[in-house]
Design an enzyme around this catalytic site. Structure first.
Site, PDB file in Angstrom:
ATOM      1  N   CYS A 288       1.314  -1.174  -0.242  1.00  0.00           N
ATOM      2  CA  CYS A 288       0.164  -0.009  -0.260  1.00  0.00           C
ATOM      3  C   CYS A 288       0.726   1.395   0.028  1.00  0.00           C
ATOM      4  O   CYS A 288       1.397   1.838   1.179  1.00  0.00           O
ATOM      5  CB  CYS A 288      -0.825   0.237   0.838  1.00  0.00           C
ATOM      6  SG  CYS A 288      -1.741   1.271   1.338  1.00  0.00           S
TER       7      CYS A 288
ATOM      8  N   CYS B  37       0.710   3.171   3.481  1.00  0.00           N
ATOM      9  CA  CYS B  37       1.029   2.656   4.258  1.00  0.00           C
ATOM     10  C   CYS B  37       3.030   3.181   3.811  1.00  0.00           C
ATOM     11  O   CYS B  37       3.358   3.292   5.050  1.00  0.00           O
ATOM     12  CB  CYS B  37       1.252   1.148   4.162  1.00  0.00           C
ATOM     13  SG  CYS B  37      -0.586   0.619   4.674  1.00  0.00           S
TER      14      CYS B  37
ATOM     15  N   ASP C 150       0.524  16.863  -1.009  1.00  0.00           N
ATOM     16  CA  ASP C 150      -0.335  16.160  -2.271  1.00  0.00           C
ATOM     17  C   ASP C 150       0.436  16.372  -3.229  1.00  0.00           C
ATOM     18  O   ASP C 150       0.917  17.118  -3.831  1.00  0.00           O
ATOM     19  CB  ASP C 150      -1.526  15.987  -2.366  1.00  0.00           C
ATOM     20  CG  ASP C 150      -2.580  15.120  -3.123  1.00  0.00           C
ATOM     21  OD1 ASP C 150      -3.263  14.241  -2.854  1.00  0.00           O
ATOM     22  OD2 ASP C 150      -2.040  15.186  -4.915  1.00  0.00           O
TER      23      ASP C 150
ATOM     24  N   GLY D 144     -13.636   8.566  -7.477  1.00  0.00           N
ATOM     25  CA  GLY D 144     -11.847   8.768  -8.000  1.00  0.00           C
ATOM     26  C   GLY D 144     -11.298   8.607  -7.367  1.00  0.00           C
ATOM     27  O   GLY D 144      -9.973   9.214  -7.496  1.00  0.00           O
TER      28      GLY D 144
ATOM     29  N   HIS E 107      -6.484   3.615   0.666  1.00  0.00           N
ATOM     30  CA  HIS E 107      -6.177   3.762   2.135  1.00  0.00           C
ATOM     31  C   HIS E 107      -6.791   4.922   2.750  1.00  0.00           C
ATOM     32  O   HIS E 107      -6.351   5.999   2.220  1.00  0.00           O
ATOM     33  CB  HIS E 107      -4.064   3.899   2.465  1.00  0.00           C
ATOM     34  CG  HIS E 107      -3.816   3.954   3.815  1.00  0.00           C
ATOM     35  ND1 HIS E 107      -2.640   3.267   4.071  1.00  0.00           N
ATOM     36  CD2 HIS E 107      -4.093   5.118   4.947  1.00  0.00           C
ATOM     37  CE1 HIS E 107      -2.499   3.908   5.660  1.00  0.00           C
ATOM     38  NE2 HIS E 107      -3.273   4.652   5.907  1.00  0.00           N
TER      39      HIS E 107
ATOM     40  N   HIS F 152      -8.112   8.429   3.468  1.00  0.00           N
ATOM     41  CA  HIS F 152      -7.416   9.890   3.466  1.00  0.00           C
ATOM     42  C   HIS F 152      -8.562  10.926   3.668  1.00  0.00           C
ATOM     43  O   HIS F 152      -9.206  10.411   2.382  1.00  0.00           O
ATOM     44  CB  HIS F 152      -6.153   9.803   2.698  1.00  0.00           C
ATOM     45  CG  HIS F 152      -6.563   9.393   1.355  1.00  0.00           C
ATOM     46  ND1 HIS F 152      -6.790   7.550   0.802  1.00  0.00           N
ATOM     47  CD2 HIS F 152      -6.988  10.107  -0.175  1.00  0.00           C
ATOM     48  CE1 HIS F 152      -7.123   7.937  -0.773  1.00  0.00           C
ATOM     49  NE2 HIS F 152      -7.088   9.361  -0.891  1.00  0.00           N
TER      50      HIS F 152
ATOM     51  N   HIS G 198      -8.728  15.132   2.075  1.00  0.00           N
ATOM     52  CA  HIS G 198      -8.058  15.649   1.355  1.00  0.00           C
ATOM     53  C   HIS G 198      -7.883  17.229   2.048  1.00  0.00           C
ATOM     54  O   HIS G 198      -9.057  17.528   1.990  1.00  0.00           O
ATOM     55  CB  HIS G 198      -8.279  15.878  -0.306  1.00  0.00           C
ATOM     56  CG  HIS G 198      -8.090  14.481  -0.577  1.00  0.00           C
ATOM     57  ND1 HIS G 198      -7.507  14.550  -1.998  1.00  0.00           N
ATOM     58  CD2 HIS G 198      -8.900  13.740  -1.256  1.00  0.00           C
ATOM     59  CE1 HIS G 198      -7.114  13.453  -2.288  1.00  0.00           C
ATOM     60  NE2 HIS G 198      -8.450  12.886  -1.913  1.00  0.00           N
TER      61      HIS G 198
HETATM   62  P1  5GP Z   1      -8.110   9.754  -4.472  1.00  0.00           P
HETATM   63  O1  5GP Z   1      -7.625   9.653  -5.790  1.00  0.00           O
HETATM   64  O2  5GP Z   1      -7.383   8.463  -4.058  1.00  0.00           O
HETATM   65  O3  5GP Z   1      -9.071   9.971  -3.344  1.00  0.00           O
HETATM   66  O4  5GP Z   1      -6.719  10.251  -3.355  1.00  0.00           O
HETATM   67  C1  5GP Z   1      -4.486   9.740  -3.572  1.00  0.00           C
HETATM   68  C2  5GP Z   1      -4.307  10.888  -3.727  1.00  0.00           C
HETATM   69  O5  5GP Z   1      -2.830  10.572  -3.337  1.00  0.00           O
HETATM   70  C3  5GP Z   1      -3.858  12.387  -5.304  1.00  0.00           C
HETATM   71  O6  5GP Z   1      -4.766  13.453  -4.582  1.00  0.00           O
HETATM   72  C4  5GP Z   1      -2.475  11.975  -5.905  1.00  0.00           C
HETATM   73  O7  5GP Z   1      -2.076  12.690  -6.128  1.00  0.00           O
HETATM   74  C5  5GP Z   1      -1.975  11.726  -4.181  1.00  0.00           C
HETATM   75  N1  5GP Z   1      -0.811  10.623  -4.269  1.00  0.00           N
HETATM   76  C6  5GP Z   1      -0.271  10.034  -5.331  1.00  0.00           C
HETATM   77  N2  5GP Z   1       0.271   9.144  -5.243  1.00  0.00           N
HETATM   78  C7  5GP Z   1       1.833  10.072  -3.799  1.00  0.00           C
HETATM   79  C8  5GP Z   1       2.874   9.912  -3.511  1.00  0.00           C
HETATM   80  O8  5GP Z   1       3.768   9.376  -4.031  1.00  0.00           O
HETATM   81  N3  5GP Z   1       3.117  10.980  -2.979  1.00  0.00           N
HETATM   82  C9  5GP Z   1       2.221  11.980  -2.563  1.00  0.00           C
HETATM   83  N4  5GP Z   1       2.465  13.088  -1.855  1.00  0.00           N
HETATM   84  N5  5GP Z   1       1.200  12.603  -2.837  1.00  0.00           N
HETATM   85  C10 5GP Z   1       0.066  11.146  -3.983  1.00  0.00           C
HETATM   86 ZN    ZN Z   2      -2.557   1.540   3.762  1.00  0.00          ZN
END
Ligand code: 5GP
Ligand code: ZN
Length: 114
Positions: free
Chosen positions: A4, A7, A30, A93, A98, A100, A102
């Site tokens: 993950c 993680c 991000d 989206g 994991h 989280h 924003h």
């Molecule tokens: P989701 O799309 O799952 O709601 O949010 C995942 C977020 O993780 C996205 O906004 C993406 O830009 C961010 N993200 C993906 N990989 C990484 C990474 O390696 N480092 C950081 N800091 N953010 C990441």
């Molecule tokens: Zn995780």
């Protein structure tokens, strides 16, 4: 969970730009910001894949995440307001399974989705 991404970030195996950390919660910037301020707040433990898996057994860390959201908002000086989003499932989206949250700020969002 061993494969993950968040993680690995929580464990320090993948570097991140941290803005807050304690024993159970990490906040970091991000990598692909969608607003001038875009911070992710995660439970360090893989408590749930998404909001769909929050239960009475794991919800304490969700409350901790929201305490950290308030701390980070104050630390970042987000006095004009901020938005908190959690995507649950691919159709919403979500790309990283994991749990989280924003934090988005620094742009006028009064016209947007919610
Ligand atoms: P989701 O799309 O799952 O709601 O949010 C995942 C977020 O993780 C996205 O906004 C993406 O830009 C961010 N993200 C993906 N990989 C990484 C990474 O390696 N480092 C950081 N800091 N953010 C990441
Ligand atoms: Zn995780």
């Amino acid at each position: 969970m061993s494969d993950c991404l968040f993680c690995k970030i929580a464990a320090g195996e993948i570097p991140s730009n941290k803005v807050y950390e304690d024993e159970s919660v990490l906040a970091f910037r991000d990598i692909n910001p969608q607003a001038p301020v875009h911070i992710l707040v995660i439970p360090k433990a893989h408590a749930a894949d998404s909001a769909a898996q929050i239960t009475a057994e794991n919800s304490a860390v969700v409350a901790r995440c929201f305490e950290v959201i308030a701390k980070v908002a104050a630390q970042e000086g987000l006095k004009d307001g901020f938005r908190v989003i959690t995507n649950s499932g691919a159709a919403a989206g979500q790309t990283v399974p994991h749990l989280h949250f924003h934090i988005l700020a620094g742009a006028d969002m009064s016209d947007k989705l919610v």
